[in-house]
Design a protein around this motif. Structure first.
Motif, PDB file in Angstrom:
ATOM      1  N   GLN A 193      -2.295   5.753  -1.878  1.00  0.00           N
ATOM      2  CA  GLN A 193      -3.491   4.746  -1.516  1.00  0.00           C
ATOM      3  C   GLN A 193      -4.051   4.898  -0.446  1.00  0.00           C
ATOM      4  O   GLN A 193      -5.312   4.920  -0.121  1.00  0.00           O
ATOM      5  CB  GLN A 193      -3.012   3.227  -1.738  1.00  0.00           C
ATOM      6  CG  GLN A 193      -4.369   2.349  -1.309  1.00  0.00           C
ATOM      7  CD  GLN A 193      -4.004   0.778  -1.442  1.00  0.00           C
ATOM      8  OE1 GLN A 193      -3.052   0.499  -2.209  1.00  0.00           O
ATOM      9  NE2 GLN A 193      -4.707   0.190  -1.062  1.00  0.00           N
ATOM     10  N   LEU A 204     -12.096  -2.352  -0.949  1.00  0.00           N
ATOM     11  CA  LEU A 204     -11.328  -1.872  -2.060  1.00  0.00           C
ATOM     12  C   LEU A 204     -11.209  -3.069  -3.041  1.00  0.00           C
ATOM     13  O   LEU A 204     -10.641  -3.963  -2.779  1.00  0.00           O
ATOM     14  CB  LEU A 204      -9.918  -1.425  -1.437  1.00  0.00           C
ATOM     15  CG  LEU A 204      -8.829  -0.709  -2.687  1.00  0.00           C
ATOM     16  CD1 LEU A 204      -9.534   0.504  -3.329  1.00  0.00           C
ATOM     17  CD2 LEU A 204      -7.416  -0.748  -2.213  1.00  0.00           C
ATOM     18  N   SER A 239     -10.534   8.977  -7.610  1.00  0.00           N
ATOM     19  CA  SER A 239      -8.954   9.548  -7.702  1.00  0.00           C
ATOM     20  C   SER A 239      -8.940  10.730  -7.156  1.00  0.00           C
ATOM     21  O   SER A 239     -10.047  11.472  -7.192  1.00  0.00           O
ATOM     22  CB  SER A 239      -8.329   9.260  -8.983  1.00  0.00           C
ATOM     23  OG  SER A 239      -8.851  10.364  -9.935  1.00  0.00           O
ATOM     24  N   THR A 296      -6.035   8.238  -0.543  1.00  0.00           N
ATOM     25  CA  THR A 296      -7.277   7.836  -1.250  1.00  0.00           C
ATOM     26  C   THR A 296      -8.239   7.273  -0.311  1.00  0.00           C
ATOM     27  O   THR A 296      -9.501   7.476  -0.117  1.00  0.00           O
ATOM     28  CB  THR A 296      -7.058   7.019  -2.425  1.00  0.00           C
ATOM     29  OG1 THR A 296      -6.261   7.593  -3.504  1.00  0.00           O
ATOM     30  CG2 THR A 296      -8.629   6.891  -3.255  1.00  0.00           C
ATOM     31  N   ASP A 297      -7.865   6.252   0.463  1.00  0.00           N
ATOM     32  CA  ASP A 297      -8.526   5.377   1.434  1.00  0.00           C
ATOM     33  C   ASP A 297      -9.159   6.639   2.596  1.00  0.00           C
ATOM     34  O   ASP A 297     -10.372   6.332   2.901  1.00  0.00           O
ATOM     35  CB  ASP A 297      -7.688   4.298   2.104  1.00  0.00           C
ATOM     36  CG  ASP A 297      -7.882   3.045   1.213  1.00  0.00           C
ATOM     37  OD1 ASP A 297      -8.559   2.992   0.367  1.00  0.00           O
ATOM     38  OD2 ASP A 297      -6.749   2.238   1.609  1.00  0.00           O
ATOM     39  N   PHE A 324      -6.523  -0.714  -6.738  1.00  0.00           N
ATOM     40  CA  PHE A 324      -5.922   0.497  -6.681  1.00  0.00           C
ATOM     41  C   PHE A 324      -4.799   0.643  -7.939  1.00  0.00           C
ATOM     42  O   PHE A 324      -3.683   0.119  -7.829  1.00  0.00           O
ATOM     43  CB  PHE A 324      -5.142   0.877  -5.214  1.00  0.00           C
ATOM     44  CG  PHE A 324      -4.785   2.375  -5.409  1.00  0.00           C
ATOM     45  CD1 PHE A 324      -5.788   3.491  -5.310  1.00  0.00           C
ATOM     46  CD2 PHE A 324      -3.594   2.637  -5.506  1.00  0.00           C
ATOM     47  CE1 PHE A 324      -5.256   4.423  -5.170  1.00  0.00           C
ATOM     48  CE2 PHE A 324      -3.085   4.093  -5.417  1.00  0.00           C
ATOM     49  CZ  PHE A 324      -3.973   4.989  -5.020  1.00  0.00           C
ATOM     50  N   GLN A 369       0.764  -0.911   0.052  1.00  0.00           N
ATOM     51  CA  GLN A 369      -0.009   0.082   0.136  1.00  0.00           C
ATOM     52  C   GLN A 369       0.792   1.183  -0.002  1.00  0.00           C
ATOM     53  O   GLN A 369       1.730   1.592   0.812  1.00  0.00           O
ATOM     54  CB  GLN A 369      -0.785   0.109   1.299  1.00  0.00           C
ATOM     55  CG  GLN A 369      -1.907   1.048   1.063  1.00  0.00           C
ATOM     56  CD  GLN A 369      -2.686   1.194   2.388  1.00  0.00           C
ATOM     57  OE1 GLN A 369      -2.116   1.126   3.681  1.00  0.00           O
ATOM     58  NE2 GLN A 369      -4.184   1.032   2.140  1.00  0.00           N
ATOM     59  N   ALA A 404      -8.677   4.397  -7.670  1.00  0.00           N
ATOM     60  CA  ALA A 404      -9.271   3.287  -6.784  1.00  0.00           C
ATOM     61  C   ALA A 404     -10.947   2.973  -7.170  1.00  0.00           C
ATOM     62  O   ALA A 404     -11.485   3.931  -7.366  1.00  0.00           O
ATOM     63  CB  ALA A 404      -9.528   3.921  -5.366  1.00  0.00           C
TER      64      ALA A 404
END
Length: 478
Positions: A29, A87, A113, A32-33, A90, A25, A96
């Motif tokens: 990422q 998810l 994104s 974005t999460d 990615f 990760q 994502a």
């Protein structure tokens, strides 16, 4: 423009997804999460304004807050709370895709994104699609591959029919006065039976072009005007709602009425999730219209509306004193000898009806309709729809021909060209009159150009869209 149970707004052009990043990760990422968790929180709180604050300048430029609120309130929040999320991928260290399970039982995926300021640059809800895979063997076909056009059709069709989720495909091409049919796959998974020119499919929203042809017919008969306010034909109890007074019959036909895609209470009356339209009655529709507000001023903005097309057909029933199916039969299908184009499947026609499958390849139900039948209830065949396309390409002096000609007049031209139901699209610079359709278990495509003497009809018994097949064929044969 594709008609489905729920329409998902395309906020931006989808980015090409590159090879999957299999590294641990990344910082991107994690960012974005983190934004996704904020999205989930504000979505479940039904807070459209706070969701809008998470978007970047590009999205804000493309979509004003009023439009964003309407999309959230009328299309997204009705799905209920996001109960579970995961998810899926990615990719390109940027894009994502999350799987979302809602409290209403619906499952979607969210593509998102971030821009350089960690704001949403892409924010797109889509139908959830499992990895499709490919069929283990070559799907059967009637295509003899004798000509260059045969091979062009096969190239486009194979991309679709070799997917594991798709089942059958029926294609009709009219070019230079000659018709060719191409059949692929099966009418029901595992039966080994190719579709034929007379196999019946749901045609979904192509039905709307029939509804607008009826509208044009009655205009030419002097029974109504395109500029007539809809309140002229609604019950008095509904006309008390002043929000409806500016809507014309033309606005219903060209999707500029300001009405939402579906009534907000539509989902509350669904008793069969696989057959969602069957229980939404005229009484429910009129009850909603009594107090509804509009998303925009009539005539100002294009916003595809199943409800508007359904309402148009109801008003035409009131004006004519006939049912929708009677009007379609008497005015369109009987004169054109389209004997396999119907709203309701009779026992005689049932053996010719293809079984239908959703986008995951699972068998589902053919849709039934109540009040909103004029937006998507017709079933037809590839040979019948080519007759219909030919009639749309050959103007004449009959009442039906004159009605068809009227439906081709452009009535809205702001970013998108719309006639009466028909949309005008460009394929490599060539303009086509076009409409498509989709139910849970079917997908359809119809396009024609009179000057090029080209028409194409594509029908599938899977909810997977055939738009790409149609466009790719047109690119090669025009």
């Amino acid at each position: 423009m594709r008609s489905k149970f729920l329409f998902f707004p395309v906020f931006v052009i989808l980015l090409n997804l590159l090879t999957r990043n299999t590294m641990a990760q990344s910082i991107e990422q994690r960012k974005t999460d983190s934004v996704f968790q904020l999205v989930k929180t504000q979505f479940n709180a039904k807070n459209a304004d706070q969701l809008y604050e998470l978007t970047g300048s590009r999205l804000k430029k493309d979509l004003i807050i009023e439009a964003f609120r309407n999309i959230c309130n009328y299309q997204l929040f009705v799905l209920g709370e996001i109960k579970e999320s995961s998810l899926i991928s990615f990719e390109n260290n940027k894009d994502a895709i999350y799987k979302l399970n809602f409290s209403t039982g619906k499952t979607l995926q969210l593509l998102m994104s971030l821009d350089k300021n960690d704001k949403l640059a892409v924010f797109l809800f889509q139908p959830y699609k499992k990895a499709e895979g490919e069929k283990k063997s070559l799907a059967s076909s009637s295509n003899l591959l004798k000509t260059i056009d045969d091979r062009h059709v096969d190239t486009a069709a194979r991309v679709y029919i070799q997917k594991a989720n798709t089942v059958g495909l029926s294609i009709g091409v009219l070019k230079d006065g000659k018709i060719n049919y191409y059949e692929y796959g099966e009418t029901a998974r595992g039966n080994g039976k190719l579709p034929a020119g007379g196999t019946l499919f749901e045609i979904g929203s192509i039905t709307k072009t029939f509804t607008s042809t009826l509208l044009a017919y009655y205009v030419n008969e002097g029974k109504l005007k395109l500029s007539d306010p809809i309140t002229k034909y609604l019950p008095d109890s509904v006309t008390l709602n002043k929000a409806l007074h500016g809507i014309t019959l033309q606005n219903l036909s060209n999707h500029t009425s300001g009405l939402p895609s579906l009534p907000p209470d539509f989902f509350a009356h669904v008793t069969d999730t696989l057959n969602p339209y069957k229980d939404y009655t005229k009484r429910l529709l009129f009850s909603y219209l009594k107090t509804c507000t509009l998303n925009s001023q009539p005539g100002e903005k294009y916003a595809y509306s199943n409800m508007a097309a359904g309402l148009l057909g109801i008003l035409l029933e009131h004006i004519s004193g006939k049912t929708y199916e009677q009007m379609v039969t008497e005015i369109i299908t009987q004169p054109l000898q389209m004997n396999s184009t119907v709203q309701n499947i009779t026992p005689l026609l049932k053996p010719r009806l293809a079984s239908v499958y959703n986008e995951d390849g699972k068998q589902t139900e053919v849709w039934d309709f109540s009040a909103l039948a004029p937006c998507g209830s017709l079933k037809s065949t590839v040979n019948n729809l080519l007759i219909y396309a030919k009639a749309n390409m050959a103007y004449g002096s009959t009442k039906l021909s004159e009605a068809i000609e009227l439906t081709h007049n452009v009535t809205f031209d702001k970013d998108i060209k719309v006639c009466l139901a028909w949309h005008i699209i460009k394929v490599d610079g060539v303009e086509y009159y076009f409409h498509n359709g989709g139910t849970y278990g079917s997908s359809s495509f119809l396009a024609f150009n009179k000057e090029k003497n080209i028409a194409i009809v594509i029908l599938s018994n899977c909810g997977e869209s055939v738009d790409g097949v149609g466009v790719n064929i047109l690119k090669k044969i025009q």
